[in-house]
Design an enzyme around this catalytic site. Structure first.
Site, PDB file in Angstrom:
ATOM      1  N   LYS A  28      -3.706  -1.686  10.118  1.00 52.28           N
ATOM      2  CA  LYS A  28      -4.192  -1.912   8.764  1.00 52.28           C
ATOM      3  C   LYS A  28      -4.243  -3.389   8.411  1.00 52.28           C
ATOM      4  O   LYS A  28      -4.349  -3.748   7.245  1.00 52.28           O
ATOM      5  CB  LYS A  28      -3.314  -1.153   7.774  1.00 52.28           C
ATOM      6  CG  LYS A  28      -3.569   0.357   7.850  1.00 52.28           C
ATOM      7  CD  LYS A  28      -2.500   1.152   7.151  1.00 52.28           C
ATOM      8  CE  LYS A  28      -2.760   2.630   7.214  1.00 52.28           C
ATOM      9  NZ  LYS A  28      -3.799   3.111   6.277  1.00 52.28           N
ATOM     10  N   THR A  53      -8.789  -5.373   4.165  1.00 54.46           N
ATOM     11  CA  THR A  53      -8.763  -4.458   3.021  1.00 54.46           C
ATOM     12  C   THR A  53      -9.803  -4.996   2.061  1.00 54.46           C
ATOM     13  O   THR A  53      -9.727  -6.169   1.675  1.00 54.46           O
ATOM     14  CB  THR A  53      -7.374  -4.457   2.353  1.00 54.46           C
ATOM     15  OG1 THR A  53      -6.387  -4.107   3.324  1.00 54.46           O
ATOM     16  CG2 THR A  53      -7.321  -3.484   1.184  1.00 54.46           C
ATOM     17  N   GLU A  78      -9.313   4.169  -2.131  1.00 47.13           N
ATOM     18  CA  GLU A  78      -8.143   3.905  -2.970  1.00 47.13           C
ATOM     19  C   GLU A  78      -8.556   3.135  -4.228  1.00 47.13           C
ATOM     20  O   GLU A  78      -9.648   2.574  -4.306  1.00 47.13           O
ATOM     21  CB  GLU A  78      -7.107   3.054  -2.218  1.00 47.13           C
ATOM     22  CG  GLU A  78      -6.643   3.663  -0.901  1.00 47.13           C
ATOM     23  CD  GLU A  78      -5.412   2.982  -0.306  1.00 47.13           C
ATOM     24  OE1 GLU A  78      -4.650   2.338  -1.056  1.00 47.13           O
ATOM     25  OE2 GLU A  78      -5.223   3.116   0.915  1.00 47.13           O
ATOM     26  N   ARG A 127      -7.188   4.291  13.366  1.00 45.50           N
ATOM     27  CA  ARG A 127      -6.282   5.435  13.564  1.00 45.50           C
ATOM     28  C   ARG A 127      -5.664   5.477  14.943  1.00 45.50           C
ATOM     29  O   ARG A 127      -4.529   5.940  15.108  1.00 45.50           O
ATOM     30  CB  ARG A 127      -7.038   6.744  13.315  1.00 45.50           C
ATOM     31  CG  ARG A 127      -7.645   6.882  11.937  1.00 45.50           C
ATOM     32  CD  ARG A 127      -6.608   6.779  10.855  1.00 45.50           C
ATOM     33  NE  ARG A 127      -7.230   6.890   9.531  1.00 45.50           N
ATOM     34  CZ  ARG A 127      -6.614   6.603   8.404  1.00 45.50           C
ATOM     35  NH1 ARG A 127      -5.359   6.172   8.412  1.00 45.50           N
ATOM     36  NH2 ARG A 127      -7.238   6.717   7.250  1.00 45.50           N
ATOM     37  N   ASP A 133       0.838  -1.191   0.000  1.00 42.60           N
ATOM     38  CA  ASP A 133       0.000   0.000   0.000  1.00 42.60           C
ATOM     39  C   ASP A 133       0.878   1.249   0.000  1.00 42.60           C
ATOM     40  O   ASP A 133       1.957   1.258   0.590  1.00 42.60           O
ATOM     41  CB  ASP A 133      -0.923  -0.007   1.218  1.00 42.60           C
ATOM     42  CG  ASP A 133      -2.040   1.030   1.104  1.00 42.60           C
ATOM     43  OD1 ASP A 133      -2.494   1.293  -0.022  1.00 42.60           O
ATOM     44  OD2 ASP A 133      -2.443   1.577   2.147  1.00 42.60           O
ATOM     45  N   ARG A 172       1.819  17.276  12.175  1.00 38.31           N
ATOM     46  CA  ARG A 172       3.097  17.978  12.283  1.00 38.31           C
ATOM     47  C   ARG A 172       2.987  19.472  12.026  1.00 38.31           C
ATOM     48  O   ARG A 172       3.979  20.184  12.090  1.00 38.31           O
ATOM     49  CB  ARG A 172       4.122  17.376  11.288  1.00 38.31           C
ATOM     50  CG  ARG A 172       4.632  15.996  11.662  1.00 38.31           C
ATOM     51  CD  ARG A 172       5.638  15.473  10.646  1.00 38.31           C
ATOM     52  NE  ARG A 172       5.037  15.321   9.322  1.00 38.31           N
ATOM     53  CZ  ARG A 172       4.375  14.216   8.938  1.00 38.31           C
ATOM     54  NH1 ARG A 172       4.248  13.204   9.757  1.00 38.31           N
ATOM     55  NH2 ARG A 172       3.846  14.144   7.736  1.00 38.31           N
ATOM     56  N   GLU A 194     -10.125   4.133   3.878  1.00 34.99           N
ATOM     57  CA  GLU A 194      -9.296   4.888   2.934  1.00 34.99           C
ATOM     58  C   GLU A 194      -9.808   4.590   1.534  1.00 34.99           C
ATOM     59  O   GLU A 194      -9.892   3.432   1.125  1.00 34.99           O
ATOM     60  CB  GLU A 194      -7.815   4.525   3.090  1.00 34.99           C
ATOM     61  CG  GLU A 194      -7.248   5.045   4.403  1.00 34.99           C
ATOM     62  CD  GLU A 194      -5.736   4.922   4.539  1.00 34.99           C
ATOM     63  OE1 GLU A 194      -5.122   4.130   3.792  1.00 34.99           O
ATOM     64  OE2 GLU A 194      -5.176   5.629   5.399  1.00 34.99           O
ATOM     65  N   THR A 250      -4.517   6.560  -0.172  1.00 37.35           N
ATOM     66  CA  THR A 250      -5.768   7.302  -0.035  1.00 37.35           C
ATOM     67  C   THR A 250      -5.839   8.415  -1.078  1.00 37.35           C
ATOM     68  O   THR A 250      -4.877   9.156  -1.266  1.00 37.35           O
ATOM     69  CB  THR A 250      -5.866   7.929   1.367  1.00 37.35           C
ATOM     70  OG1 THR A 250      -5.610   6.917   2.318  1.00 37.35           O
ATOM     71  CG2 THR A 250      -7.243   8.539   1.599  1.00 37.35           C
ATOM     72  N   ASP A 269      -9.035   0.589   2.262  1.00 40.99           N
ATOM     73  CA  ASP A 269      -7.981   0.185   3.199  1.00 40.99           C
ATOM     74  C   ASP A 269      -8.417   0.575   4.615  1.00 40.99           C
ATOM     75  O   ASP A 269      -8.086   1.643   5.115  1.00 40.99           O
ATOM     76  CB  ASP A 269      -6.678   0.888   2.798  1.00 40.99           C
ATOM     77  CG  ASP A 269      -5.528   0.567   3.728  1.00 40.99           C
ATOM     78  OD1 ASP A 269      -5.546  -0.500   4.344  1.00 40.99           O
ATOM     79  OD2 ASP A 269      -4.607   1.399   3.831  1.00 40.99           O
ATOM     80  N   HIS A 275      -3.942  14.266   0.365  1.00 41.92           N
ATOM     81  CA  HIS A 275      -4.081  13.411   1.549  1.00 41.92           C
ATOM     82  C   HIS A 275      -2.853  13.559   2.456  1.00 41.92           C
ATOM     83  O   HIS A 275      -2.988  13.764   3.667  1.00 41.92           O
ATOM     84  CB  HIS A 275      -4.253  11.952   1.124  1.00 41.92           C
ATOM     85  CG  HIS A 275      -4.198  10.975   2.258  1.00 41.92           C
ATOM     86  ND1 HIS A 275      -5.190  10.883   3.212  1.00 41.92           N
ATOM     87  CD2 HIS A 275      -3.252  10.054   2.611  1.00 41.92           C
ATOM     88  CE1 HIS A 275      -4.867   9.941   4.089  1.00 41.92           C
ATOM     89  NE2 HIS A 275      -3.695   9.427   3.755  1.00 41.92           N
ATOM     90  N   GLN A 312      -2.976   2.908  15.018  1.00 42.01           N
ATOM     91  CA  GLN A 312      -1.904   3.402  14.145  1.00 42.01           C
ATOM     92  C   GLN A 312      -1.066   4.474  14.845  1.00 42.01           C
ATOM     93  O   GLN A 312       0.166   4.468  14.777  1.00 42.01           O
ATOM     94  CB  GLN A 312      -2.532   3.968  12.864  1.00 42.01           C
ATOM     95  CG  GLN A 312      -1.541   4.350  11.776  1.00 42.01           C
ATOM     96  CD  GLN A 312      -2.245   4.812  10.487  1.00 42.01           C
ATOM     97  OE1 GLN A 312      -3.475   4.802  10.397  1.00 42.01           O
ATOM     98  NE2 GLN A 312      -1.461   5.212   9.502  1.00 42.01           N
ATOM     99  N   GLU A 363      -9.602  12.766   7.680  1.00 37.63           N
ATOM    100  CA  GLU A 363      -9.531  14.093   7.074  1.00 37.63           C
ATOM    101  C   GLU A 363     -10.883  14.810   7.120  1.00 37.63           C
ATOM    102  O   GLU A 363     -10.946  16.006   7.375  1.00 37.63           O
ATOM    103  CB  GLU A 363      -9.074  13.973   5.610  1.00 37.63           C
ATOM    104  CG  GLU A 363      -7.666  13.452   5.431  1.00 37.63           C
ATOM    105  CD  GLU A 363      -7.433  12.986   4.006  1.00 37.63           C
ATOM    106  OE1 GLU A 363      -7.650  11.786   3.738  1.00 37.63           O
ATOM    107  OE2 GLU A 363      -7.061  13.820   3.156  1.00 37.63           O
ATOM    108  N   TYR A 398       2.935   3.276  15.080  1.00 35.73           N
ATOM    109  CA  TYR A 398       3.530   3.417  13.743  1.00 35.73           C
ATOM    110  C   TYR A 398       5.000   3.802  13.689  1.00 35.73           C
ATOM    111  O   TYR A 398       5.659   3.581  12.684  1.00 35.73           O
ATOM    112  CB  TYR A 398       2.691   4.359  12.875  1.00 35.73           C
ATOM    113  CG  TYR A 398       2.987   5.837  12.983  1.00 35.73           C
ATOM    114  CD1 TYR A 398       3.694   6.487  11.964  1.00 35.73           C
ATOM    115  CD2 TYR A 398       2.556   6.571  14.071  1.00 35.73           C
ATOM    116  CE1 TYR A 398       3.944   7.842  12.049  1.00 35.73           C
ATOM    117  CE2 TYR A 398       2.805   7.926  14.165  1.00 35.73           C
ATOM    118  CZ  TYR A 398       3.506   8.567  13.150  1.00 35.73           C
ATOM    119  OH  TYR A 398       3.762   9.898  13.226  1.00 35.73           O
TER     120      TYR A 398
HETATM  121 MN    MN Z   1      -3.940   3.020   2.549  1.00 35.59          MN
END
Ligand code: MN
Length: 423
Positions: A260, A264, A210, A244, A135, A151, A208, A356, A240, A142, A247, A370, A251
């Site tokens: 994840k 899927t 995709e 969150r 992926d 950030r 997600e 995404t 996907d 995105h 994650q 988002e 991560y």
């Molecule tokens: Mn993805």
């Protein structure tokens, strides 16, 4: 651009039909729920046309269609893996044969008629054997949205982002076909204000939006972007599913893992690269030039309009997002070429998630992360309810199509309902 190719199957000629003669996507159907499918095999390769599907496994067994003089029996396994392995020349010839059989006033109509089955109620399963799943993270909108949330706007894009199609090796074992229920995952959770992690159901379960690219030819070393493009057999919608909260805690430094790995979901019809050929577009202008091995020799993205529907259990659906695949910064061919750059071998049936797909506007955001801006700005459904992330019982449906002149190349639907966590 070519117009509608008319078929003697009248439903295929409607302008809003996902599956006109121009499309001819490939799927796999189980015999028990579609009893009209021919005798013999349990799984059948089928081709969607209008409101029907053509049982090509039985046609081949009866000697009415062939994947090539030297090929022998190819479709008896009921999925498209062996067919893909035969390569682009076979892909082209077989599609041309189908077009000839199904076109308006075809002299071969009576040959195909006994093998047509209604699509309605068909039990469609995985249309190919998924070798491995990778992926990516390739939509600038995105990546900018997510980066801004975590950030700040100044450092939204990671320093490598404009140079590398960022990806991670996912799981083939958890890729499921549309309609498969999705059980809310458990995982390690630790919010910014928690002293210690705990183990529990994800409260920030997400989607997600995709496209998945299906590798139809093997490679055993680095290949060019142009070669990669030729090796891609077709595309599916891909959701996907992403936890969150799991994650966020897990991560660093190796990327997503259990967040994840739940599932899927892909749509059941493989839309071929050939069907999408009239809709090719170039990737956007570059801030910094790509290294030569990633250079695009021709347009390799597609103009595919996408949408995401969310329906609370027993209630009407709201379209929560619309986006277009043409907005991606990297094409699947560039991702595949990059994937092989280390010498990594690819196999028939490798699946590459586009990453995404989001666009510039709020309504173009391809994830709930988002859309609700990390849960800070819940959005309102047509039912009056609000959402930040997925709630139990919610059904998510992805749809997509390329719009031609008087016809469309549709992907069908990619559906999944989220069920409560177990244990
Ligand atoms: Mn993805």
């Amino acid at each position: 651009m070519t117009g509608l190719l008319r078929s003697w199957i009248e439903a295929a000629n409607a302008p809003d039909c996902d599956f006109p003669l121009n499309n001819l996507p490939y799927g796999s159907a189980i015999k028990d729920v579609a009893p009209h499918l021919g005798e013999g095999a349990f799984l059948h390769c089928v081709v969607a046309i209008g409101d029907m599907m053509l049982d090509v496994t039985t046609m081949e067994a009866d000697g009415k269609i062939s994947c090539g003089e030297m090929a022998g029996i190819v479709l008896d396994m009921g999925d498209w893996t062996n067919f893909m392995a035969l390569g682009p020349e076979t892909w082209k010839n077989f599609r041309s044969t189908l077009t000839d059989i199904l076109k308006e006033n075809s002299p071969h109509r009576t040959l195909a008629e006994p093998y047509l089955v209604p699509r309605h109620g068909a039990n469609l399963v995985m249309p190919f054997h998924i070798s491995e799943f990778t992926d990516f993270y390739a939509s600038r909108h995105h990546a900018t949205n997510v980066g801004t949330m975590f950030r700040g706007a100044e450092n939204a894009l990671p320093p490598n982002w404009l140079h590398i199609p960022i990806g991670y090796n996912g799981r083939a074992s958890s890729v499921v076909v549309s309609g498969t229920p999705i059980i809310r995952p458990h995982g390690q959770l630790k919010g910014p204000n928690d002293d210690a992690p705990r183990f529990g159901p994800s409260a920030r379960f997400d989607i997600e939006l995709e496209l998945g690219a299906i590798v139809g030819q093997p490679s055993s070393g680095p290949i060019s972007v142009a070669e990669a493009f030729e090796n891609i057999f077709g595309y599916v919608l891909l959701n996907d599913w992403s936890a969150r909260d799991i994650q966020a805690w897990e991560y660093q430094p190796l990327g997503p893992f259990q967040a994840k790995a739940t599932a899927t979901t892909i749509s059941p019809w493989i839309v071929t690269a050939e069907a999408l050929a009239p809709f090719r577009v170039s990737t956007p202008a570059r801030d910094v030039p790509l290294l030569p091995y990633l250079g695009e020799s021709a347009p390799m993205l597609y103009d595919v309009a996408l949408e995401v529907g969310l329906a609370p259990e027993g209630k009407a659906e709201t379209i929560i997002a619309r986006a277009n695949y043409s907005e991606m910064y990297y094409s699947s061919a560039q991702q595949l070429a990059h994937h092989t750059s280390s010498g990594c071998p690819m196999r028939v049936g490798d699946l590459l998630g586009s990453g995404t797909i989001s666009g510039p506007e709020r309504e173009n955001r391809g994830s709930l992360l988002e859309l609700s801006w990390g849960g800070k700005e819940p959005f309102i459904l047509d039912t009056g309810e609000s959402r930040s992330f997925i709630e139990d019982g919610d059904t998510i449906t992805l749809r997509g199509h390329a719009a031609g002149n008087g016809y469309r190349i549709g992907f069908g639907e990619c559906v999944g309902q989220v069920l409560p966590a177990r244990r």
